[in-house]
Design a protein around this motif. Structure first.
Motif, short mmCIF file in Angstrom:
data_model
loop_
_atom_site.label_atom_id
_atom_site.label_comp_id
_atom_site.label_asym_id
_atom_site.label_seq_id
_atom_site.Cartn_x
_atom_site.Cartn_y
_atom_site.Cartn_z
N LEU A 161 19.58 28.22 52.43
CA LEU A 161 20.56 27.13 52.33
C LEU A 161 21.37 27.22 53.85
O LEU A 161 21.90 26.05 54.11
CB LEU A 161 21.62 27.49 51.34
CG LEU A 161 21.07 27.20 49.89
CD1 LEU A 161 22.06 27.49 48.78
CD2 LEU A 161 20.63 25.76 49.79
N LEU A 162 21.53 28.38 54.67
CA LEU A 162 22.37 28.48 55.58
C LEU A 162 21.53 27.63 56.90
O LEU A 162 20.50 27.95 57.17
CB LEU A 162 22.30 29.77 56.14
CG LEU A 162 23.41 30.72 55.15
CD1 LEU A 162 23.36 32.18 55.76
CD2 LEU A 162 24.93 30.25 55.44
N ARG A 163 22.40 27.08 57.58
CA ARG A 163 22.04 26.37 58.93
C ARG A 163 21.63 27.67 59.99
O ARG A 163 22.24 28.57 59.71
CB ARG A 163 22.99 25.42 59.47
CG ARG A 163 23.23 24.25 58.58
CD ARG A 163 24.32 23.33 58.87
NE ARG A 163 24.39 22.19 58.30
CZ ARG A 163 25.39 21.27 58.28
NH1 ARG A 163 26.59 21.64 59.04
NH2 ARG A 163 25.27 20.12 57.42
N PRO A 164 20.75 27.23 60.93
CA PRO A 164 20.75 28.18 62.00
C PRO A 164 22.09 28.55 62.46
O PRO A 164 23.09 27.69 62.77
CB PRO A 164 20.12 27.39 63.05
CG PRO A 164 19.07 26.49 62.19
CD PRO A 164 20.08 26.25 61.07
N GLY A 165 22.52 30.01 62.86
CA GLY A 165 23.81 30.54 63.37
C GLY A 165 24.81 30.38 62.07
O GLY A 165 25.77 31.06 62.16
N GLY A 166 24.47 30.16 60.78
CA GLY A 166 25.21 30.16 59.60
C GLY A 166 25.57 31.51 59.23
O GLY A 166 24.60 32.41 59.73
N ARG A 167 26.53 32.02 58.35
CA ARG A 167 26.85 33.08 58.00
C ARG A 167 27.05 33.42 56.56
O ARG A 167 27.42 32.39 55.98
CB ARG A 167 28.09 33.60 58.69
CG ARG A 167 29.45 32.98 58.28
CD ARG A 167 30.59 33.32 59.25
NE ARG A 167 30.60 32.77 60.61
CZ ARG A 167 31.68 32.71 61.30
NH1 ARG A 167 32.68 33.00 60.71
NH2 ARG A 167 31.30 32.23 62.45
N LEU A 168 26.86 34.42 55.93
CA LEU A 168 26.98 34.86 54.51
C LEU A 168 28.23 35.84 54.69
O LEU A 168 28.23 36.47 55.53
CB LEU A 168 25.72 35.59 53.95
CG LEU A 168 25.85 36.35 52.77
CD1 LEU A 168 26.24 35.45 51.52
CD2 LEU A 168 24.71 37.56 52.57
N VAL A 169 29.28 35.48 53.78
CA VAL A 169 30.44 36.11 53.65
C VAL A 169 30.03 36.63 52.12
O VAL A 169 30.37 36.01 51.17
CB VAL A 169 31.59 35.75 53.75
CG1 VAL A 169 32.82 36.43 53.61
CG2 VAL A 169 31.53 35.23 55.39
N VAL A 170 30.48 38.06 52.00
CA VAL A 170 30.25 38.75 50.56
C VAL A 170 31.25 39.76 50.37
O VAL A 170 31.54 40.45 51.16
CB VAL A 170 28.69 39.43 50.68
CG1 VAL A 170 28.74 40.03 48.97
CG2 VAL A 170 27.69 38.34 50.39
N THR A 171 31.81 39.64 49.29
CA THR A 171 32.67 40.97 48.73
C THR A 171 31.98 41.29 47.32
O THR A 171 31.55 40.66 46.50
CB THR A 171 33.96 40.71 48.66
OG1 THR A 171 34.25 39.88 47.57
CG2 THR A 171 34.82 40.07 49.92
N LEU A 172 32.11 42.70 47.08
CA LEU A 172 31.47 43.20 46.00
C LEU A 172 31.84 44.68 45.77
O LEU A 172 32.44 45.34 46.43
CB LEU A 172 30.00 43.11 45.87
CG LEU A 172 29.14 43.51 47.16
CD1 LEU A 172 29.27 45.12 47.35
CD2 LEU A 172 27.70 43.14 47.21
N PRO A 173 32.02 45.10 44.48
CA PRO A 173 32.31 46.54 44.00
C PRO A 173 31.52 47.47 44.76
O PRO A 173 30.21 47.36 44.39
CB PRO A 173 32.53 46.51 42.57
CG PRO A 173 31.46 45.56 42.07
CD PRO A 173 31.63 44.28 43.33
N VAL A 174 31.85 48.70 44.91
CA VAL A 174 30.95 49.72 45.52
C VAL A 174 31.35 50.95 44.98
O VAL A 174 32.63 51.10 44.40
CB VAL A 174 31.07 49.75 47.17
CG1 VAL A 174 30.21 48.54 47.77
CG2 VAL A 174 32.59 49.59 47.76
N GLY A 175 30.56 52.10 45.21
CA GLY A 175 30.84 53.31 44.45
C GLY A 175 29.50 54.10 44.14
O GLY A 175 28.64 53.66 44.92
N ARG A 176 29.69 54.65 43.00
CA ARG A 176 28.38 55.15 42.57
C ARG A 176 27.65 54.02 41.80
O ARG A 176 28.21 53.35 41.12
CB ARG A 176 28.81 56.32 41.23
CG ARG A 176 27.70 56.69 40.33
CD ARG A 176 28.11 57.75 39.49
NE ARG A 176 28.92 57.09 38.21
CZ ARG A 176 28.42 56.43 37.16
NH1 ARG A 176 27.17 56.44 37.11
NH2 ARG A 176 29.41 55.85 36.32
N SER A 177 26.43 54.34 42.28
CA SER A 177 25.28 53.17 41.91
C SER A 177 25.05 52.96 40.32
O SER A 177 24.95 54.12 39.58
CB SER A 177 24.06 53.67 42.50
OG SER A 177 23.18 52.65 42.06
#
Length: 204
Positions: free
Chosen positions: A112-128
């Motif tokens: 879906l991203l255009r050339p030069g487009g960016r993905l921005v993500v936040t998510l929980p991290v820690g023990r898998s």
């Protein structure tokens, strides 16, 4: 209640381009959408639940999942997953259970991203770990999940009733705070990731 929104919302909004077409994934119940709407930005919202009537004026709503969507390729300058990617493919938030939902969602985002487009993500991290409604990613999990991307990451951990920046080496010691009676229910640590598809960058 102190949760990860206090750090992930301002960080994520600061990563979005000042103009262009932005897709927010998992928009129902999102409290930050009005802050994205503005001159020069075209906002699209996507969710398997129908919340079109509660969204800010001027946005375009797509009542569907990011996986198996019918949106046109190369349509967006940015795609935002704010505390959303960890739920995709799990039987929650109006979606059926299917395998590797997070990986499939990232593959769709690259399309879906255009050339030069960016993905921005936040998510929980820690023990898998993975529950019936969310995934918590270790640093090793993130390396695998984003191996097809050029990415950079920031980490914050919950310490002394607030979120503070932490080092990658400290991430896997954190755990989700799951007791609803606690005033501080939410992620024990959170990652903010900005990325571009590796294949597209390599081809330029």
């Amino acid at each position: 209640m102190t949760n990860e929104r206090v750090v992930e919302v301002p960080w994520a909004l600061a990563q979005l381009p000042q103009s262009g077409v932005v897709l927010d994934v998992g928009s129902c119940e999102a409290t930050y959408l009005a802050a994205i709407v503005g001159p020069g930005r075209e906002i699209h919202c996507l969710d398997p639940r129908d919340c079109s009537k509660s969204l800010p004026q001027g946005v375009t709503f797509h009542h569907q999942s990011i996986v198996g969507n019918d949106l046109n390729a190369c349509s967006f300058d940015a795609v935002l997953f704010l505390s959303t990617l960890e739920h995709i493919g799990l039987p929650t938030y109006g979606q059926p259970l299917f395998c590797q939902g997070d990986r499939l969602a990232l593959a769709e985002t690259a399309r879906l991203l255009r050339p030069g487009g960016r993905l921005v993500v936040t998510l929980p991290v820690g023990r898998s770990r993975m529950t019936t409604w969310f995934r918590q990613y270790s640093t090793a999990d993130l390396e695998i999940l984003f191996r097809e991307w050029i990415w950079e990451v920031c980490y914050w951990g919950y310490e002394d009733d607030r979120f503070v920046p932490i080092e990658a080496g400290d991430v896997d010691g954190f755990e989700y705070r799951e007791t609803f009676e606690q005033e501080s229910f939410g992620a024990g640590a959170v990652a903010g990731i900005r990325a571009e598809p590796r294949a597209r960058i390599s081809a330029t």
